[in-house]
Write an enzyme that holds these catalytic residues in place. Structure first.
Site: not given
Length: 354
Positions: A202, A124, A182, A107, A105
């Protein structure tokens, strides 16, 4: 204000395991538990404030337990002065148990996400807490590829051949910027500190089907617009248990004949969060002052410990305390004053910093 233990919001994604319930004291009535949202004001799953007398595993229903967002609406000063730069609660913290691999996936960054999705993107940090033998994750591409090459790999199901495969050890830390492709591999349990977002594109899901027999939705077109196609110029922040050592004591870096048994270390920082790891030993008490600039979220990820505080910042002795077990998370309001961490344990501390 007091120190508040929070109840996690739970997610039962198909790749989850059983350790968060059996070892991390997360209350959940189902079987497999993929994610526990330990600190969250997100609409998709909010943390709740537990009563002071609640047991470590609290079987009572959520009714009657105040949502953290409502508490902060009533007490905005609990966030601290730095939070004034945000129109929203900035952090979301999870425990993730990947019995099976997660999807590959990506972001988007804030600019793209706010423009096209009406919410934040996601940078993150992963902190590896446990891993099975041979466990690994995917992080970025091995080489520089064109979007056409990546799209072809997705369509012909060999995308993972292009990704950088990284074996992991307990204690490893990865700071992952938005736009980096990642995936968490099987057999990894980690803590994730991230922007307050639940936006994921995804890209590849191994052809798996959900509990209804349907393959999960992919977001290939969007992903190709936001992903970084080039090889990572350098590894993201990564620290291992081998090179941490006694890097800092509660009194800062000092030359000592004998290393301290307790230490704290900075893991990483961005606009939305700063993260430290604190290891305490039974022979010492770690003192930490929580000022008016930011709240502190303290999550015990190993051992048993005790968190104590003064009735007021002017008090001389700690008179209130909470016993902490592995998997417990505590919201400490800004301006709470001095805290005392005792017992033998490992904490993840998260807060805001200019």
């Amino acid at each position: 204000m007091e120190v508040y233990r929070l109840e996690a919001a739970c997610k039962d994604y198909l790749w989850g395991g059983e350790k968060l319930k059996s070892e991390y004291h997360i209350t959940y009535s189902g079987t497999a538990l993929a994610e526990a949202w330990m600190l969250s004001c997100h609409k998709d799953g909010e943390s709740r404030i537990l009563p002071a007398e609640a047991p470590s595993i609290d079987p009572s229903p959520a009714e009657g337990k105040e949502r953290l967002s409502l508490f902060l609406e009533r007490h905005p000063e609990a966030l601290g002065t730095i939070a004034g730069q945000f129109a929203f609660f900035p952090i979301l913290i999870k425990l993730i148990d990947a019995k099976l691999p997660l999807s590959v996936q990506v972001h988007p960054d804030d600019e793209y996400a706010l423009k096209y999705e009406g919410q934040l993107g996601k940078t993150e940090m992963w902190i590896i807490l446990e891993r099975e033998e041979g466990a690994f994750l995917y992080l970025g591409f091995k080489e520089d590829y064109s979007k056409e090459e990546i799209q072809k790999a997705i369509q012909e199901n060999y995308l993972t051949d292009l990704l950088k495969k990284i074996p992991v050890e307990k204690g490893d830390v990865f700071l992952i910027e938005a736009g980096t492709v990642h995936a968490i591999g099987a057999g990894i349990l980690l803590a994730e500190v991230q922007e307050n977002s639940n936006l994921t594109y995804r890209v590849y899901d191994y052809g798996r089907k959900d509990k209804y027999g349907k393959e999960r939705e992919l977001h290939i077109e969007k992903a190709l617009k936001v992903l970084h196609t080039g090889r990572l110029a350098k590894m993201p922040a990564r620290f291992t248990s081998e090179n941490i050592g006694n890097c800092a004591s509660s009194e800062g870096m000092k030359k000592q004949e004998k290393p301290r048994l307790s230490y704290i270390e900075r893991l990483g920082s961005c606009k939305y969060f700063t993260v430290e790891r604190l290891k305490t030993a039974s022979e010492e008490v770690y003192r930490r002052k929580v000022n008016e600039d930011s709240f502190l979220f303290a999550m015990l990820v190993d051992g048993k410990a005790e968190l104590s505080w003064q009735e007021s910042p002017e008090s001389q002795n700690p008179i209130h305390s909470i016993k902490a077990e592995k998997g417990n998370g505590f919201f400490i309001p800004a301006g709470r004053g001095e805290l005392f961490f005792s017992g033998e344990g490992e904490w993840i501390l998260s807060f805001l910093e200019l």
